[in-house]
Write a protein that holds these residues in place. Structure first.
Motif, PDB file in Angstrom:
ATOM      1  N   SER A 199       0.965  -1.145   0.071  1.00 50.08           N
ATOM      2  CA  SER A 199       0.087   0.052   0.044  1.00 50.08           C
ATOM      3  C   SER A 199       0.775   1.302   0.013  1.00 50.08           C
ATOM      4  O   SER A 199       2.194   1.052   0.281  1.00 50.08           O
ATOM      5  CB  SER A 199      -0.918  -0.087   1.180  1.00 50.08           C
ATOM      6  N   ALA A 200       0.497   2.310  -0.345  1.00 50.96           N
ATOM      7  CA  ALA A 200       0.826   3.756  -0.244  1.00 50.96           C
ATOM      8  C   ALA A 200       1.516   3.994   1.141  1.00 50.96           C
ATOM      9  O   ALA A 200       2.842   4.394   1.185  1.00 50.96           O
ATOM     10  CB  ALA A 200       0.102   4.743  -0.631  1.00 50.96           C
ATOM     11  N   LEU A 218       3.170   6.880  -6.706  1.00 47.24           N
ATOM     12  CA  LEU A 218       2.769   5.552  -7.009  1.00 47.24           C
ATOM     13  C   LEU A 218       1.578   5.578  -8.137  1.00 47.24           C
ATOM     14  O   LEU A 218       1.341   4.909  -8.954  1.00 47.24           O
ATOM     15  CB  LEU A 218       2.149   4.939  -6.053  1.00 47.24           C
ATOM     16  N   GLU A 219       0.736   6.749  -7.961  1.00 44.65           N
ATOM     17  CA  GLU A 219      -0.116   7.143  -9.141  1.00 44.65           C
ATOM     18  C   GLU A 219       0.358   7.433 -10.328  1.00 44.65           C
ATOM     19  O   GLU A 219      -0.221   6.864 -11.348  1.00 44.65           O
ATOM     20  CB  GLU A 219      -1.268   8.142  -8.428  1.00 44.65           C
ATOM     21  N   LEU A 229      -1.586  -1.904 -10.355  1.00 46.77           N
ATOM     22  CA  LEU A 229      -2.586  -1.670  -9.135  1.00 46.77           C
ATOM     23  C   LEU A 229      -3.137  -2.976  -8.809  1.00 46.77           C
ATOM     24  O   LEU A 229      -3.674  -3.660  -9.754  1.00 46.77           O
ATOM     25  CB  LEU A 229      -3.712  -0.438  -9.440  1.00 46.77           C
ATOM     26  N   ASP A 230      -3.051  -3.276  -7.387  1.00 43.10           N
ATOM     27  CA  ASP A 230      -3.537  -4.785  -7.237  1.00 43.10           C
ATOM     28  C   ASP A 230      -4.538  -4.474  -5.983  1.00 43.10           C
ATOM     29  O   ASP A 230      -4.153  -4.121  -4.765  1.00 43.10           O
ATOM     30  CB  ASP A 230      -2.610  -5.626  -6.585  1.00 43.10           C
ATOM     31  N   ASN A 240      -5.805  -0.470  -1.915  1.00 41.25           N
ATOM     32  CA  ASN A 240      -5.025  -0.285  -3.131  1.00 41.25           C
ATOM     33  C   ASN A 240      -3.554  -0.476  -2.846  1.00 41.25           C
ATOM     34  O   ASN A 240      -3.006   0.131  -1.960  1.00 41.25           O
ATOM     35  CB  ASN A 240      -5.059   1.381  -3.779  1.00 41.25           C
ATOM     36  N   LYS A 241      -3.109  -1.590  -3.481  1.00 37.86           N
ATOM     37  CA  LYS A 241      -1.936  -1.812  -3.332  1.00 37.86           C
ATOM     38  C   LYS A 241      -1.045  -1.872  -4.584  1.00 37.86           C
ATOM     39  O   LYS A 241      -1.600  -1.999  -5.820  1.00 37.86           O
ATOM     40  CB  LYS A 241      -1.435  -3.131  -2.584  1.00 37.86           C
ATOM     41  N   TYR A 242       0.252  -1.622  -4.437  1.00 38.24           N
ATOM     42  CA  TYR A 242       1.158  -1.387  -5.846  1.00 38.24           C
ATOM     43  C   TYR A 242       2.276  -2.469  -5.935  1.00 38.24           C
ATOM     44  O   TYR A 242       2.601  -2.722  -4.926  1.00 38.24           O
ATOM     45  CB  TYR A 242       1.809  -0.137  -5.748  1.00 38.24           C
ATOM     46  N   VAL A 243       2.486  -3.121  -7.040  1.00 31.20           N
ATOM     47  CA  VAL A 243       3.391  -3.814  -7.613  1.00 31.20           C
ATOM     48  C   VAL A 243       4.318  -3.562  -8.560  1.00 31.20           C
ATOM     49  O   VAL A 243       3.704  -2.905  -9.516  1.00 31.20           O
ATOM     50  CB  VAL A 243       3.096  -5.374  -7.527  1.00 31.20           C
ATOM     51  N   LEU A 244       5.597  -3.393  -8.495  1.00 31.81           N
ATOM     52  CA  LEU A 244       6.258  -2.927  -9.701  1.00 31.81           C
ATOM     53  C   LEU A 244       6.445  -3.937 -10.923  1.00 31.81           C
ATOM     54  O   LEU A 244       6.280  -5.196 -10.682  1.00 31.81           O
ATOM     55  CB  LEU A 244       7.706  -3.082  -9.325  1.00 31.81           C
ATOM     56  N   SER A 245       6.147  -3.278 -12.143  1.00 35.14           N
ATOM     57  CA  SER A 245       5.975  -3.954 -13.564  1.00 35.14           C
ATOM     58  C   SER A 245       7.188  -3.700 -14.213  1.00 35.14           C
ATOM     59  O   SER A 245       7.066  -2.581 -14.757  1.00 35.14           O
ATOM     60  CB  SER A 245       4.615  -3.823 -14.001  1.00 35.14           C
TER      61      SER A 245
END
Length: 247
Positions: A199-200, A218-219, A229-230, A240-245
């Protein structure tokens, strides 16, 4: 070009890991082991005595751990670079070691290819910084972000190193007004070290910035396709959780 090998001191309390580290380093051209220490106290003594170019440092050691050892190295302003090889994987330890100037951080268990990549990048950086004449911003960015051979080395090892992922994302990209490249790189490096989505708030805590700042970066990364965004559902509103792609 200076053909003098870079001198390395191993600071590691486990004899088996000492030997593995020794064998790995000795296989890489341009490096020479000049000493081994089993504690942080002994490591400090040998740094002062041998004046190596690089100390490969463990965290968990008797008498004086690696965190205190690196702190003391900086306090005494000793001219030695430090690379960490340790089982310590908590965010606070990693963050502190990087803040105190560790040139790389490798987690146990590790592969030879990852060590080779780290040492070869370090050697390239030392050679570039020791050369005569000014360094351009492009050259400096390449040294700091490993945009040269590091990506190939990391892919050969089966994973992308943190700096490689950050370099791939930041390369040739103009950030919008209000976003700083240094902060962006810190966030990217942090994300690449995490096994899952964050999360942020978790990113903010791990990097040491405000939550609203982390969310803004992150946005941007999510809109530009660099972060995925996961949505994670539980009790109440989804998070809202974020994972690097990184392609």
């Amino acid at each position: 070009m200076d053909n003098h090998p870079l001198e390395v001191l191993l600071i590691e309390d486990d004899p088996m890991v000492q030997e593995v580290n020794r064998q790995f380093v000795e296989q890489i051209e341009g490096f020479r082991i000049v000493g081994v220490a089993g504690t942080g106290v002994e490591g400090m003594e040998k740094i002062r005595e041998l004046k190596p170019d690089l100390a490969i440092l463990d965290i968990y050691m008797p008498q004086q751990d690696g965190m205190e050892t690196l702190t003391q190295i900086r306090r005494e302003q000793l001219h030695v670079d430090v690379m960490v090889i340790s089982a310590a994987n908590d965010q606070k330890t990693i963050q502190r070691m990087l803040r105190y100037g560790a040139v790389d951080y490798i987690m146990k268990p590790f592969k030879f290819e990852r060590v080779r990549q780290a040492l070869e990048h370090y050697r390239s950086m030392k050679l570039a910084l020791n050369s005569e004449g000014p360094v351009s911003q492009t050259e400096l960015d390449r040294m700091l972000a490993r945009t040269s051979s590091g990506v190939d080395s990391a892919e050969a090892a089966g994973s992308v190193a943190p700096a490689d992922a950050a370099a791939a994302i930041l390369a040739a990209e103009q950030l919008p007004k209000g976003l700083q490249a240094v902060t962006m790189r810190q966030i990217l490096l942090f994300l690449t070290r995490q096994p899952g989505a964050l999360s942020a708030e978790e990113v903010a805590e791990g990097v040491g910035i405000a939550r609203v700042t982390a969310r803004r970066y992150l946005e941007y990364l999510e809109k530009s396709g660099k972060v995925r965004l996961d949505l994670q559902y539980g009790v109440g509103r989804p998070v809202n959780k974020y994972v690097l792609s990184v392609e």
